[in-house]
Motif scaffolding. Structure first.
Motif, mmCIF file in Angstrom:
data_model
loop_
_atom_site.group_PDB
_atom_site.id
_atom_site.type_symbol
_atom_site.label_atom_id
_atom_site.label_comp_id
_atom_site.label_asym_id
_atom_site.label_seq_id
_atom_site.Cartn_x
_atom_site.Cartn_y
_atom_site.Cartn_z
ATOM 1 N N SER A 36 -20.416 -14.884 -8.037
ATOM 2 C CA SER A 36 -21.166 -14.278 -6.940
ATOM 3 C C SER A 36 -22.106 -15.277 -6.272
ATOM 4 C CB SER A 36 -21.984 -13.088 -7.452
ATOM 5 O OG SER A 36 -23.043 -13.540 -8.293
ATOM 6 N N GLY A 37 -22.354 -16.387 -6.952
ATOM 7 C CA GLY A 37 -23.267 -17.395 -6.422
ATOM 8 C C GLY A 37 -24.660 -17.325 -7.004
ATOM 9 N N GLU A 38 -24.951 -16.270 -7.752
ATOM 10 C CA GLU A 38 -26.287 -16.088 -8.314
ATOM 11 C C GLU A 38 -26.703 -17.259 -9.203
ATOM 12 O OE1 GLU A 38 -28.398 -13.084 -11.558
ATOM 13 O OE2 GLU A 38 -26.698 -12.362 -10.374
ATOM 14 N N ALA A 39 -25.743 -17.810 -9.943
ATOM 15 C CA ALA A 39 -26.057 -18.887 -10.885
ATOM 16 C C ALA A 39 -25.574 -20.255 -10.403
ATOM 17 C CB ALA A 39 -25.436 -18.578 -12.251
ATOM 18 N N LEU A 40 -25.107 -20.344 -9.164
ATOM 19 C CA LEU A 40 -24.574 -21.619 -8.680
ATOM 20 C C LEU A 40 -25.611 -22.736 -8.705
ATOM 21 C CD1 LEU A 40 -22.194 -21.084 -5.627
ATOM 22 C CD2 LEU A 40 -21.668 -22.107 -7.849
ATOM 23 N N ASP A 41 -26.844 -22.416 -8.338
ATOM 24 C CA ASP A 41 -27.866 -23.460 -8.296
ATOM 25 C C ASP A 41 -28.048 -24.113 -9.660
ATOM 26 O OD1 ASP A 41 -30.031 -24.873 -6.773
ATOM 27 O OD2 ASP A 41 -31.262 -23.943 -8.335
ATOM 28 N N THR A 42 -27.927 -23.322 -10.711
ATOM 29 C CA THR A 42 -28.083 -23.852 -12.071
ATOM 30 C C THR A 42 -27.064 -24.949 -12.356
ATOM 31 O OG1 THR A 42 -28.954 -21.759 -12.896
ATOM 32 C CG2 THR A 42 -28.026 -23.270 -14.525
ATOM 33 N N VAL A 43 -25.793 -24.685 -12.040
ATOM 34 C CA VAL A 43 -24.755 -25.662 -12.365
ATOM 35 C C VAL A 43 -24.706 -26.807 -11.354
ATOM 36 C CG1 VAL A 43 -23.337 -24.075 -13.708
ATOM 37 C CG2 VAL A 43 -22.986 -24.222 -11.241
ATOM 38 N N LEU A 44 -24.933 -26.510 -10.084
ATOM 39 C CA LEU A 44 -24.874 -27.566 -9.072
ATOM 40 C C LEU A 44 -26.020 -28.565 -9.236
ATOM 41 C CD1 LEU A 44 -23.772 -25.674 -5.829
ATOM 42 C CD2 LEU A 44 -22.364 -26.953 -7.455
ATOM 43 N N GLY A 52 -25.921 -38.377 -10.076
ATOM 44 C CA GLY A 52 -26.689 -39.081 -9.055
ATOM 45 C C GLY A 52 -26.241 -38.775 -7.640
ATOM 46 N N ILE A 53 -25.913 -37.519 -7.368
ATOM 47 C CA ILE A 53 -25.439 -37.110 -6.042
ATOM 48 C C ILE A 53 -26.576 -36.422 -5.300
ATOM 49 C CG2 ILE A 53 -23.743 -35.753 -4.762
ATOM 50 C CD1 ILE A 53 -21.921 -35.904 -7.222
ATOM 51 N N ALA A 54 -26.998 -37.009 -4.199
ATOM 52 C CA ALA A 54 -28.116 -36.450 -3.432
ATOM 53 C C ALA A 54 -27.669 -35.387 -2.435
ATOM 54 C CB ALA A 54 -28.856 -37.571 -2.704
ATOM 55 N N ASP A 55 -26.439 -35.472 -1.976
ATOM 56 C CA ASP A 55 -25.908 -34.558 -0.963
ATOM 57 C C ASP A 55 -25.384 -33.294 -1.638
ATOM 58 O OD1 ASP A 55 -24.432 -33.199 0.987
ATOM 59 O OD2 ASP A 55 -23.703 -35.041 1.916
ATOM 60 N N ARG A 56 -25.993 -32.165 -1.333
ATOM 61 C CA ARG A 56 -25.593 -30.897 -1.947
ATOM 62 C C ARG A 56 -24.140 -30.572 -1.644
ATOM 63 N NH1 ARG A 56 -28.183 -27.119 -5.501
ATOM 64 N NH2 ARG A 56 -27.459 -25.018 -5.038
ATOM 65 N N ARG A 57 -23.676 -30.895 -0.439
ATOM 66 C CA ARG A 57 -22.290 -30.601 -0.071
ATOM 67 C C ARG A 57 -21.321 -31.391 -0.937
ATOM 68 N NH1 ARG A 57 -22.647 -32.051 6.124
ATOM 69 N NH2 ARG A 57 -23.722 -33.777 5.081
ATOM 70 N N ALA A 58 -21.631 -32.667 -1.168
ATOM 71 C CA ALA A 58 -20.765 -33.498 -2.008
ATOM 72 C C ALA A 58 -20.764 -32.990 -3.445
ATOM 73 C CB ALA A 58 -21.216 -34.950 -1.955
ATOM 74 N N ALA A 137 -19.397 -22.017 -0.153
ATOM 75 C CA ALA A 137 -19.520 -22.311 1.280
ATOM 76 C C ALA A 137 -20.876 -21.871 1.812
ATOM 77 C CB ALA A 137 -18.389 -21.630 2.052
ATOM 78 N N THR A 138 -21.336 -20.714 1.382
ATOM 79 C CA THR A 138 -22.641 -20.211 1.817
ATOM 80 C C THR A 138 -23.762 -21.096 1.302
ATOM 81 O OG1 THR A 138 -21.816 -17.942 1.840
ATOM 82 C CG2 THR A 138 -24.204 -18.231 1.725
ATOM 83 N N ASP A 139 -23.625 -21.556 0.064
ATOM 84 C CA ASP A 139 -24.670 -22.372 -0.557
ATOM 85 C C ASP A 139 -24.866 -23.710 0.153
ATOM 86 O OD1 ASP A 139 -26.274 -22.941 -3.336
ATOM 87 O OD2 ASP A 139 -25.232 -24.744 -2.647
ATOM 88 N N CYS A 140 -23.756 -24.389 0.478
ATOM 89 C CA CYS A 140 -23.890 -25.765 0.965
ATOM 90 C C CYS A 140 -23.507 -25.960 2.422
ATOM 91 C CB CYS A 140 -23.081 -26.717 0.082
ATOM 92 S SG CYS A 140 -21.298 -26.563 0.305
ATOM 93 N N GLY A 141 -22.894 -24.956 3.049
ATOM 94 C CA GLY A 141 -22.565 -25.072 4.453
ATOM 95 C C GLY A 141 -21.222 -25.695 4.771
ATOM 96 N N LEU A 142 -20.434 -26.037 3.757
ATOM 97 C CA LEU A 142 -19.090 -26.537 4.011
ATOM 98 C C LEU A 142 -18.156 -25.381 4.338
ATOM 99 C CD1 LEU A 142 -18.553 -29.229 1.203
ATOM 100 C CD2 LEU A 142 -18.718 -29.641 3.658
ATOM 101 N N SER A 143 -17.053 -25.689 5.008
ATOM 102 C CA SER A 143 -16.064 -24.664 5.315
ATOM 103 C C SER A 143 -15.413 -24.160 4.032
ATOM 104 C CB SER A 143 -14.986 -25.248 6.235
ATOM 105 O OG SER A 143 -13.881 -24.374 6.309
ATOM 106 N N PRO A 144 -15.119 -22.854 3.955
ATOM 107 C CA PRO A 144 -14.384 -22.334 2.798
ATOM 108 C C PRO A 144 -13.055 -23.052 2.583
ATOM 109 C CG PRO A 144 -15.291 -20.530 4.082
ATOM 110 C CD PRO A 144 -15.521 -21.777 4.877
ATOM 111 N N ARG A 145 -12.460 -23.585 3.656
ATOM 112 C CA ARG A 145 -11.178 -24.271 3.515
ATOM 113 C C ARG A 145 -11.285 -25.532 2.650
ATOM 114 N NH1 ARG A 145 -7.486 -24.041 8.987
ATOM 115 N NH2 ARG A 145 -7.172 -21.777 8.987
ATOM 116 N N VAL A 146 -12.456 -26.146 2.628
ATOM 117 C CA VAL A 146 -12.650 -27.317 1.772
ATOM 118 C C VAL A 146 -12.420 -26.930 0.320
ATOM 119 C CG1 VAL A 146 -14.342 -28.984 0.912
ATOM 120 C CG2 VAL A 146 -14.243 -28.452 3.359
ATOM 121 N N PHE A 147 -13.012 -25.831 -0.086
ATOM 122 C CA PHE A 147 -12.904 -25.399 -1.481
ATOM 123 C C PHE A 147 -11.523 -24.814 -1.785
ATOM 124 C CE2 PHE A 147 -17.391 -25.134 -0.246
ATOM 125 C CZ PHE A 147 -17.907 -26.066 -1.140
#
Length: 225
Positions: A36-44, A52-58, A137-147
């Motif tokens: 659901s995305g509720e716990a995504l921040d924890t793992v990301l 060492g990745i600064a870009d949330r999208r990456a 996609a909602t969390d980082c702003g990338l297109s759903p097609r990327v995932f």
């Protein structure tokens, strides 16, 4: 639980879907909270900090590759080998994460195998892929097609590995292979694998199989044990 279905280059995923597992060094997250995305921040956050990745999208795109490799490869192997439906309802499993935030095991409350249903991807797509792709996609702003494209790479790779091993027959693989060329599933539901391959170019995606190990698979295999 399902080790009998995993051979050769697929054996690293034999314990990915299981009934019991020890903690893997990171958090244990309820399936619903993850997809659901509720716990995504924890793992990301854990993944980004560990690598060492600064870009949330990456970080989100890279993490998703590990997630889809750890889920889609064993799910496809189990379904094609057994010919049975696999119930992936997130209410029935928890994600046992490594310290870096990637998934080590999906631990189920009960046996997820159901009645005969060759190539039935409805639970994989509707219960897990669709909500987590939307959440990422909602969390980082990338297109759903990327995932969706990230997910499709592992679907194709697993199919090709199963075909090369010849542990099961082409007829057993046929329903799953049909999803590569059909815009909808046999039940009329959406088929994100087809759309993703069309968007990325199916030839390019299919060339990332065989001797070529897709991103995350090699790392996941090395982490076993």
């Amino acid at each position: 639980m399902f080790a009998r279905f995993f051979h050769d280059r697929l054996d690293f995923a034999a314990d990915a879907l299981c009934r019991a597992a020890e903690a893997a060094g990171g958090p244990i997250i309820e399936g619903h909270a993850l997809v659901s995305g509720e716990a995504l921040d924890t793992v990301l956050r854990r993944y980004a900090e560990a690598h060492g990745i600064a870009d949330r999208r990456a970080a989100a795109s890279d993490w998703s590759k590990f997630f889809f490799a750890r889920l889609i490869i064993p799910a496809l192997v189990i379904q094609c080998s057994s010919g049975q439906r696999l119930d992936l309802d997130p209410a029935s499993w928890g994600a046992y994460c490594r310290e870096e935030g990637t998934i080590a095991h999906f631990v189920f409350d009960a046996d997820p195998l159901g009645p005969p249903a060759p190539g039935d991807a409805s639970s994989l797509v509707d219960a897990v892929m669709t909500p987590i792709v939307t959440a990422l996609a909602t969390d980082c702003g990338l297109s759903p097609r990327v995932f969706a494209s990230n997910a499709a790479v592992y679907y194709v790779w697993a199919l090709d590995q199963l075909g090369a091993q010849a542990q099961i027959t082409p007829a057993q693989l046929a329903p799953a292979r049909a999803l590569l060329d059909a815009s909808t599933r046999p039940d009329g539901g959406r088929n994100p694998f087809h759309a993703a391959l069309q968007a990325a170019g199916s030839g390019r995606a299919r060339r990332r199989t065989g001797a070529s190990v897709p991103p995350a698979v090699g790392s996941a295999a090395r982490s076993v044990g």
